[in-house]
Design an enzyme around this catalytic site. Structure first.
Site, PDB file in Angstrom:
ATOM      1  CB  THR A   1      -0.529  -3.148   3.567  1.00 43.87           C
ATOM      2  OG1 THR A   1      -1.542  -2.216   3.965  1.00 43.87           O
ATOM      3  CG2 THR A   1      -0.367  -4.227   4.631  1.00 43.87           C
TER       4      THR A   1
ATOM      5  CE1 TYR B   1     -10.779   4.907  -1.224  1.00 47.30           C
ATOM      6  CE2 TYR B   1     -11.781   7.040  -0.722  1.00 47.30           C
ATOM      7  CZ  TYR B   1     -10.690   6.185  -0.706  1.00 47.30           C
ATOM      8  OH  TYR B   1      -9.510   6.615  -0.154  1.00 47.30           O
TER       9      TYR B   1
HETATM   10  P1  NAD Z   1      -1.449   4.885  -3.766  1.00 47.03           P
HETATM   11  O1  NAD Z   1      -2.239   4.373  -4.921  1.00 47.03           O
HETATM   12  O2  NAD Z   1      -0.117   5.462  -4.011  1.00 47.03           O
HETATM   13  O3  NAD Z   1      -1.297   3.771  -2.641  1.00 47.03           O
HETATM   14  C1  NAD Z   1      -2.075   2.616  -2.551  1.00 47.03           C
HETATM   15  C2  NAD Z   1      -1.123   1.467  -2.372  1.00 47.03           C
HETATM   16  O4  NAD Z   1      -1.870   0.276  -2.119  1.00 47.03           O
HETATM   17  C3  NAD Z   1      -0.291   1.207  -3.633  1.00 47.03           C
HETATM   18  O5  NAD Z   1       1.062   1.040  -3.255  1.00 47.03           O
HETATM   19  C4  NAD Z   1      -0.859  -0.081  -4.184  1.00 47.03           C
HETATM   20  O6  NAD Z   1       0.121  -0.854  -4.863  1.00 47.03           O
HETATM   21  C5  NAD Z   1      -1.323  -0.755  -2.899  1.00 47.03           C
HETATM   22  N1  NAD Z   1      -2.356  -1.746  -3.157  1.00 47.03           N
HETATM   23  C6  NAD Z   1      -3.509  -1.581  -3.846  1.00 47.03           C
HETATM   24  N2  NAD Z   1      -4.184  -2.735  -3.866  1.00 47.03           N
HETATM   25  C7  NAD Z   1      -3.443  -3.626  -3.168  1.00 47.03           C
HETATM   26  C8  NAD Z   1      -3.613  -4.989  -2.841  1.00 47.03           C
HETATM   27  N3  NAD Z   1      -4.680  -5.674  -3.252  1.00 47.03           N
HETATM   28  N4  NAD Z   1      -2.647  -5.604  -2.105  1.00 47.03           N
HETATM   29  C9  NAD Z   1      -1.558  -4.922  -1.693  1.00 47.03           C
HETATM   30  N5  NAD Z   1      -1.348  -3.634  -1.979  1.00 47.03           N
HETATM   31  C10 NAD Z   1      -2.287  -3.003  -2.721  1.00 47.03           C
HETATM   32  O7  NAD Z   1      -2.373   5.955  -3.060  1.00 47.03           O
HETATM   33  P2  NAD Z   1      -2.376   6.545  -1.568  1.00 47.03           P
HETATM   34  O8  NAD Z   1      -3.142   7.782  -1.671  1.00 47.03           O
HETATM   35  O9  NAD Z   1      -1.037   6.557  -0.983  1.00 47.03           O
HETATM   36  O10 NAD Z   1      -3.315   5.491  -0.816  1.00 47.03           O
HETATM   37  C11 NAD Z   1      -2.991   4.922   0.433  1.00 47.03           C
HETATM   38  C12 NAD Z   1      -4.237   4.833   1.276  1.00 47.03           C
HETATM   39  O11 NAD Z   1      -4.690   6.154   1.570  1.00 47.03           O
HETATM   40  C13 NAD Z   1      -5.419   4.125   0.596  1.00 47.03           C
HETATM   41  O12 NAD Z   1      -6.053   3.291   1.535  1.00 47.03           O
HETATM   42  C14 NAD Z   1      -6.326   5.270   0.206  1.00 47.03           C
HETATM   43  O13 NAD Z   1      -7.666   4.871   0.099  1.00 47.03           O
HETATM   44  C15 NAD Z   1      -6.079   6.220   1.349  1.00 47.03           C
HETATM   45  N6  NAD Z   1      -6.453   7.621   1.124  1.00 47.03           N
HETATM   46  C16 NAD Z   1      -5.870   8.341   0.133  1.00 47.03           C
HETATM   47  C17 NAD Z   1      -6.234   9.666  -0.048  1.00 47.03           C
HETATM   48  C18 NAD Z   1      -5.643  10.520  -1.147  1.00 47.03           C
HETATM   49  O14 NAD Z   1      -6.148  11.607  -1.419  1.00 47.03           O
HETATM   50  N7  NAD Z   1      -4.583  10.103  -1.819  1.00 47.03           N
HETATM   51  C19 NAD Z   1      -7.182  10.241   0.806  1.00 47.03           C
HETATM   52  C20 NAD Z   1      -7.733   9.487   1.828  1.00 47.03           C
HETATM   53  C21 NAD Z   1      -7.366   8.164   1.977  1.00 47.03           C
END
Ligand code: NAD
Length: 246
Positions: free
Chosen positions: A12, A149
């Site tokens: 996802t 968050y």
């Molecule tokens: P990102 O914004 O590129 O990825 C998030 C993805 O989730 C996107 O593709 C978005 O379209 C999708 N999304 C959001 N809401 C949605 C919904 N309601 N239904 C389906 N898809 C949905 O950013 P990322 O950093 O790759 O984030 C991925 C995960 O990693 C997230 O859970 C985020 O909280 C976590 N995270 C990120 C970081 C960071 O520094 N980037 C650090 C720790 C955790």
């Protein structure tokens, strides 16, 4: 021979960031990867870049959308071996700024979306499947503006513990991964024009003095997805450049 030859995976949030990088790795190891996210055009482009992938657009916080995703997986006919429940959002807001709508949105996607993603996969999960949930260092870190968050990610981490116990007797492993700062679009969404400055400030406090590339998180998720982690249950694997370790 790939580590995941003939396996079926769901990612996802697979159209961007950590989800996209992981989907590429899982496909390179031989899995067919179903990716989901809310933006159809972005997903189709991502599926083409991944190669062995199917894009099914949908919102993880909407039960009917998750059902539609798993209907496509069911039609594929191989069950499900790897589930990466990774979609998530971050809204920066202090306690004084936090609105009911923001709080609801963060919990609807990060918490309820993770629950729906895993619960609705249960009939498809093959024995020995690996479920990986994206938590975050923010679950324990505590920084101004990150309370909703961080609380949502603490819930995700708690899910991994209980679900590991519930599903473990079938050999289904549930683990969490906690990335530190990763260079993905999440920062732009959360911090807007200040994203670059914020990443640099956070990086300065880490042992490697940099944020992660999404592929560095994908490598760890691939480890949890593979038989190399066959005795890892209910863990929270930090891939955080030392952020929560020092
Ligand atoms: P990102 O914004 O590129 O990825 C998030 C993805 O989730 C996107 O593709 C978005 O379209 C999708 N999304 C959001 N809401 C949605 C919904 N309601 N239904 C389906 N898809 C949905 O950013 P990322 O950093 O790759 O984030 C991925 C995960 O990693 C997230 O859970 C985020 O909280 C976590 N995270 C990120 C970081 C960071 O520094 N980037 C650090 C720790 C955790």
């Amino acid at each position: 021979m790939g580590q995941l030859d003939g396996k079926t995976a769901v990612v996802t949030g697979g159209g961007t960031g950590i989800g996209l990088a992981t989907s590429k790795r899982l496909a390179a190891e031989g899995a067919h990867v179903f990716i989901t996210g809310r933006r159809e055009s972005e997903l189709q482009k991502a599926a083409a870049a991944i190669g062995n992938a199917t894009a099914v657009s949908g919102d993880v916080s909407v039960a009917a959308d998750v059902d539609r995703l798993y209907e496509r997986v069911r039609e594929h006919g191989q069950g499900l071996d790897v589930l990466f429940a990774n979609a998530g959002i971050n809204h920066i807001a202090t306690l004084a700024e936090l609105t009911e709508d923001i709080h609801d949105a963060v919990f609807a996607i990060n918490v309820k979306g993770t629950f729906l993603t895993v619960q609705k996969a249960l009939p498809l999960l093959n024995d020995g499947a690996s479920v990986i949930l994206t938590a975050s260092t923010a679950a324990e870190g505590g920084a101004a503006g990150m309370s909703a968050y961080g609380a949502s990610k603490a819930a995700v981490r708690a899910y991994a513990r209980a679900w590991a116990d519930e599903l473990g007797s079938r050999g289904v492993r549930v683990n969490a991964i906690s990335p530190g700062p990763v260079n993905t679009p999440l920062w732009d969404t959360a911090f807007g024009d200040r994203a670059k400055e914020m990443k640099e400030a956070v990086a300065a406090g880490l042992p490697p003095r940099r944020v992660a590339d999404p592929d560095e998180i994908a490598a760890a998720v691939t480890f949890l997805a593979s038989s190399g982690s066959s005795f890892v249950y209910g863990a929270n694997l930090y891939v955080d450049g030392g952020m929560n370790q020092i």
